[in-house]
Design an enzyme around this catalytic site. Sequence first.
Site, PDB file in Angstrom:
ATOM      1  N   ASP A   1      28.193  49.606  54.959  1.00 24.17           N
ATOM      2  CA  ASP A   1      27.813  48.495  54.096  1.00 24.17           C
ATOM      3  C   ASP A   1      29.026  47.916  53.368  1.00 24.17           C
ATOM      4  O   ASP A   1      30.078  48.551  53.265  1.00 24.17           O
ATOM      5  CB  ASP A   1      26.786  48.957  53.063  1.00 24.17           C
ATOM      6  N   LEU A   2      28.844  46.727  52.832  1.00 24.93           N
ATOM      7  CA  LEU A   2      29.903  46.019  52.113  1.00 24.93           C
ATOM      8  C   LEU A   2      30.508  46.891  51.010  1.00 24.93           C
ATOM      9  O   LEU A   2      31.736  46.917  50.832  1.00 24.93           O
ATOM     10  CB  LEU A   2      29.347  44.726  51.508  1.00 24.93           C
TER      11      LEU A   2
END
Length: 240
Positions: A105-106
């Site tokens: 994820d970011l």
Amino acid sequence: MTQIRLDKYLADMQFGTRSEVKKLIRAGKVQLDGKTCKSPEQKLDPEQAQVMVEHRLVQYASYEYFMLNKPKGCVSATEDHRYPTVLDYITDHLRGDLFPVGRLDLDTEGLLLITNDGALAHELLSPAKHIAKTYEAVIDGIVTEEDVKAFAQGINIGEKKPTKPAELVVLKSNVISQIRITIYEGKFHQIKRMFEAVGKQVLELKRLSMGALKLDESLQPGEYRALTDDEITYLRERGA
């Protein structure tokens, strides 16, 4: 090794599209084994042939493998219009067809494999293979032994089936806890959803290993290195 065409050799090594490379070859700017070659269709053995473009040696790589310590704030993609991608950090690659194996994820950091080896990526990502992935995380909430037992049985995260059993180790249990967790699948936001299901929130998440590949502790976030031959062999034999 199987012979390939000269234009494919140069296109693979990022000297342009196949049509651009053909123009380069026909213009007499490419030498094959010391002689100018104007035939894009010329076959060669990439491991044996010496290819030069305007007298500059062009080495061929069938596959490349890089270990990236993914930093927060970049996406696990080959291109994105909003955020930098993990490929933006790999600056000295030869091939133009690299991609991240899986995704983080970011706001997640840690181990990410970057390669163009599609067969290995498939082995690592196949749900049937149950490849272990280990993370460390900071959790908002007191992680208990009851949580450890629940994770070992599988957690209901709102899908048809609960998650596969996960190994949860509590490193520090407090209002803000620290844990290590190993999962054997890769559902969307899986670890975050597992903790949400037991009333807690993941504040920080870092991947430490994927199969046989372990994050090099000397790599700072955003740093990378090529895999060693031993790591590649070990990954192929035991990690996939």
